[in-house]
Every structure is written in structure tokens, then in C-alpha cells.
Write a protein that holds these residues in place. Structure first.
Motif, mmCIF file in Angstrom:
data_model
loop_
_atom_site.group_PDB
_atom_site.id
_atom_site.type_symbol
_atom_site.label_atom_id
_atom_site.label_comp_id
_atom_site.label_asym_id
_atom_site.label_seq_id
_atom_site.Cartn_x
_atom_site.Cartn_y
_atom_site.Cartn_z
ATOM 1 N N CYS A 35 4.269 16.358 0.694
ATOM 2 C CA CYS A 35 2.801 16.433 0.650
ATOM 3 C C CYS A 35 2.205 16.442 2.048
ATOM 4 O O CYS A 35 1.252 17.189 2.321
ATOM 5 C CB CYS A 35 2.242 15.263 -0.158
ATOM 6 S SG CYS A 35 2.488 15.418 -1.946
ATOM 7 N N ASP A 36 2.749 15.628 2.952
ATOM 8 C CA ASP A 36 2.251 15.628 4.330
ATOM 9 C C ASP A 36 2.476 16.979 4.989
ATOM 10 O O ASP A 36 1.625 17.477 5.740
ATOM 11 C CB ASP A 36 2.938 14.528 5.138
ATOM 12 C CG ASP A 36 2.514 13.126 4.718
ATOM 13 O OD1 ASP A 36 1.498 12.999 4.016
ATOM 14 O OD2 ASP A 36 3.207 12.160 5.095
ATOM 15 N N SER B 228 2.045 9.844 7.878
ATOM 16 C CA SER B 228 3.015 9.290 6.939
ATOM 17 C C SER B 228 2.246 8.869 5.699
ATOM 18 O O SER B 228 1.182 8.237 5.804
ATOM 19 C CB SER B 228 3.759 8.095 7.523
ATOM 20 O OG SER B 228 4.722 7.605 6.603
ATOM 21 N N GLN B 229 2.751 9.258 4.533
ATOM 22 C CA GLN B 229 2.129 8.883 3.256
ATOM 23 C C GLN B 229 0.668 9.323 3.177
ATOM 24 O O GLN B 229 -0.170 8.649 2.585
ATOM 25 C CB GLN B 229 2.224 7.367 3.040
ATOM 26 C CG GLN B 229 3.633 6.827 3.015
ATOM 27 C CD GLN B 229 4.282 6.975 1.658
ATOM 28 O OE1 GLN B 229 3.837 7.734 0.830
ATOM 29 N NE2 GLN B 229 5.346 6.245 1.432
ATOM 30 N N GLY B 230 0.351 10.460 3.789
ATOM 31 C CA GLY B 230 -1.000 10.980 3.726
ATOM 32 C C GLY B 230 -1.975 10.305 4.679
ATOM 33 O O GLY B 230 -3.173 10.585 4.641
ATOM 34 N N LEU B 231 -1.484 9.431 5.536
ATOM 35 C CA LEU B 231 -2.332 8.692 6.470
ATOM 36 C C LEU B 231 -2.028 9.087 7.909
ATOM 37 O O LEU B 231 -0.871 9.328 8.265
ATOM 38 C CB LEU B 231 -2.109 7.180 6.306
ATOM 39 C CG LEU B 231 -2.366 6.594 4.913
ATOM 40 C CD1 LEU B 231 -1.943 5.132 4.886
ATOM 41 C CD2 LEU B 231 -3.828 6.739 4.527
ATOM 42 N N ALA C 10 0.834 -1.203 0.000
ATOM 43 C CA ALA C 10 0.000 0.000 0.000
ATOM 44 C C ALA C 10 0.868 1.252 0.000
ATOM 45 O O ALA C 10 0.582 2.230 -0.711
ATOM 46 C CB ALA C 10 -0.931 -0.007 1.204
ATOM 47 N N MET C 11 1.935 1.238 0.795
ATOM 48 C CA MET C 11 2.833 2.385 0.850
ATOM 49 C C MET C 11 3.521 2.593 -0.502
ATOM 50 O O MET C 11 3.619 3.709 -1.009
ATOM 51 C CB MET C 11 3.882 2.198 1.953
ATOM 52 C CG MET C 11 3.323 2.256 3.354
ATOM 53 S SD MET C 11 2.714 3.899 3.777
ATOM 54 C CE MET C 11 2.129 3.605 5.445
ATOM 55 N N GLN C 12 4.004 1.501 -1.094
ATOM 56 C CA GLN C 12 4.722 1.604 -2.358
ATOM 57 C C GLN C 12 3.806 2.037 -3.497
ATOM 58 O O GLN C 12 4.253 2.638 -4.466
ATOM 59 C CB GLN C 12 5.390 0.263 -2.687
ATOM 60 C CG GLN C 12 6.527 -0.095 -1.739
ATOM 61 C CD GLN C 12 7.146 -1.440 -2.054
ATOM 62 O OE1 GLN C 12 6.717 -2.145 -2.962
ATOM 63 N NE2 GLN C 12 8.150 -1.824 -1.286
#
Length: 284
Positions: free
Chosen positions: A90-91, A247-250, A11-13
Motif C-alpha cells: 500500500c505504501d 511505514s504503515q501509511g504514515l 497502533a501499528m498492529q
């Protein structure tokens, strides 16, 4: 026990963000169409230098002699740090809801004297920045970066090529091999960088190495770690309202074990980059 959570890693990748690159108006000789890229959050803005250059080259104001590129990017008038992973940027800028597309202005010549970024002159700059960070994270996790020094030159180059080409499966596989000796038993063996933007300092970053387990063998959670490292963001055992850890928008649940984040959420420099958005920065 198997530490790698393959579903989470995948999911992260696979996390991406749509970018719209525009050429700076003061560098345009003739109007240029924007460049759209569905970019991977694990990558770097500078990973797309070649795409941007090939797209905009014909539209640049002619330069005397051999052009010397000093590339830099900005969003909404803010210079962007090209050596940070795109997901971190982005974060920092948008929290959990980035616009689509994200508008990026590209400058090929010159950088403001007071800008908090160094200009990017080519992929060798990214290679130096990435390898420096990788060695630092290996040192934190293993107690030494010798595992990198002992790696054959062609293997070092293979890993860099995978980073450059955003080949995330190869990067993960090779870095898992480098970290095969990681046990999480040393006192301070996590490679975490915390980014805490504020009005006073939008680029504040803290390196906070810490333990993965207690002396009794219990796993340490993100909340336990943050309560000790950053006590002002907690009140009476609860995180202050409006504070987000991303992290990663989450949003990262506070009960997440630190070792799980290190194994599954690290970027290509093997650091776990967590953005802590305070209420003032969340509302920006």
C-alpha cells in the motif's frame, strides 16, 4: 530502560485497509460477487488465499484433472509481490492515501512469463518466504540465526501458526523472546529494507544494515542514517522537497531514532520496511 512503545505497537498492529478482491474475468465461469476483507497491514496478501479460494471456487472455469493453483494478484494491471507485507504494498502504490476499497484482481491459474512475481501455490510458499526473511533479520540483529535453529520445533510451528493466522500479539511476544539477547551494541545490527519505487524500477529494494548508536553512545536518527546511505535525497542538510519516508501509511519523522523503529515498527518478518517515495513516484 523499556524500549517497547506499547501505544505505537498497538497502533501499528491495528492498522487496516479495506480490500475488494475480484476474480479475473478470463477465469470466470459464472459472474462472481467481489470479496471484501478489512485486512491488516501487517499481514500478507497471500494470508487471505483461503478466503479468496473458498469465495471464488464455485465460479472458476473448470480445469481438466486436479486443479493446480498458481495464484497471483494484481492492481491496476500491475502484478503484486505476494511475499511483501500488505502495508508495504500500500505504501508503494498509494503513499499516505490508499483508496477505500483497494481493488485487487485475483488470478488462480498461470502467471505472465515476464511478470516480476513468482506464482503462489499455497501457504507453504508463504511459510518458506517468511521464515527465510525472519532468519535473515535475526542474523542482522543478533549476529547469528542460531536462536531460531535452537528453538524447539513445536515453538517454531507455534510462531508460524501465529503468523499464518495474523495473531499479532502472539507473534510480537514470541519474537521479543527470540530477540531477548539484542543489545544494539554491535556495529551493524539493524534489519532495515528500503523500497524505492521509480519509473525505471518499480520494485527496487535495498537491504541497508546499520548501527543504532554512535561509538560515543549517541542514538542515530533516521535522517543521519539516510544522509549517509542515500545522499541524493538530501540537499544542504534537508530532504529534497516531495520525498516521503513511509511505514504503515504514515510519514516517519526524520528525527526518529533507528532503534525505536526496529523495536516498534518491524513487520512479522522482523524487518523494518520503509518506503521512500520520490517526487515522481509520489505523483504517480
Amino acid at each position: 530502560a523499556e524500549m517497547i512503545d506499547k501505544e505505537a505497537r498497538s497502533a501499528m498492529q491495528g492498522s487496516r485497509v479495506l480490500l475488494r478482491f475480484r476474480l479475473s474475468s478470463d477465469e470466470v465461469a459464472t459472474p462472481a460477487e467481489p470479496l471484501f476483507i478489512l485486512a491488516q497491514r501487517m499481514a500478507y496478501l497471500s494470508s487471505y488465499f483461503s478466503d479468496a479460494h473458498s469465495h471464488f471456487e464455485a465460479f472458476l472455469v473448470p480445469q481438466m484433472g486436479q486443479p493446480s493453483f498458481k495464484l497471483w494478484f494484481e492492481h491496476d494491471g500491475k502484478p503484486l509481490k505476494w511475499h511483501l507485507p500488505l502495508g508495504v504494498l500500500c505504501d508503494l502504490l498509494f503513499g499516505t492515501e490508499p483508496p477505500s476499497p483497494v481493488d485487487i484482481t485475483v488470478h488462480f491459474f498461470g502467471c505472465p512469463d515476464k511478470a516480476p512475481v513468482e506464482p503462489f501455490t499455497g501457504l507453504s510458499d508463504l511459510q518458506k518466504a517468511w521464515s527465510h526473511e525472519l532468519r535473515a533479520s535475526l542474523y542482522l540483529q543478533l549476529g547469528s540465526s542460531n536462536v531460531w535453529a535452537r528453538l524447539q520445533r513445536q515453538e517454531q510451528q507455534k510462531l508460524w501458526e501465529a503468523v499464518k493466522n495474523i495473531d499479532l500479539e502472539t507473534v510480537a511476544s514470541m519474537q521479543d523472546g527470540l530477540l531477548a539477547g539484542r543489545t544494539f551494541k554491535r556495529a551493524r545490527n539493524l534489519a532495515f529494507r528500503f523500497h524505492i519505487p521509480s519509473a525505471a524500477d518499480p520494485h527496487r529494494m535495498l537491504l541497508l544494515p546499520g548501527p543504532a548508536f554512535t561509538e560515543a553512545g549517541g542514538q542515530i536518527t533516521l535522517q543521519t542514517f539516510l544522509e549517509e546511505a542515500l545522499p541524493p535525497i538530501f540537499e544542504a542538510g534537508r530532504m529534497v522537497e516531495g520525498v516521503e519516508v513511509l511505514s504503515q501509511g504514515l510519514r516517519i519523522p526524520l528525527e526518529t531514532p533507528l532503534w525505536w523503529l526496529q523495536v516498534n515498527v518491524a513487520y512479522m518478518d522482523q524487518f523494518v520496511h520503509l518506503v521512500i517515495r520520490l517526487p515522481s513516484s509520489s505523483d504517480a
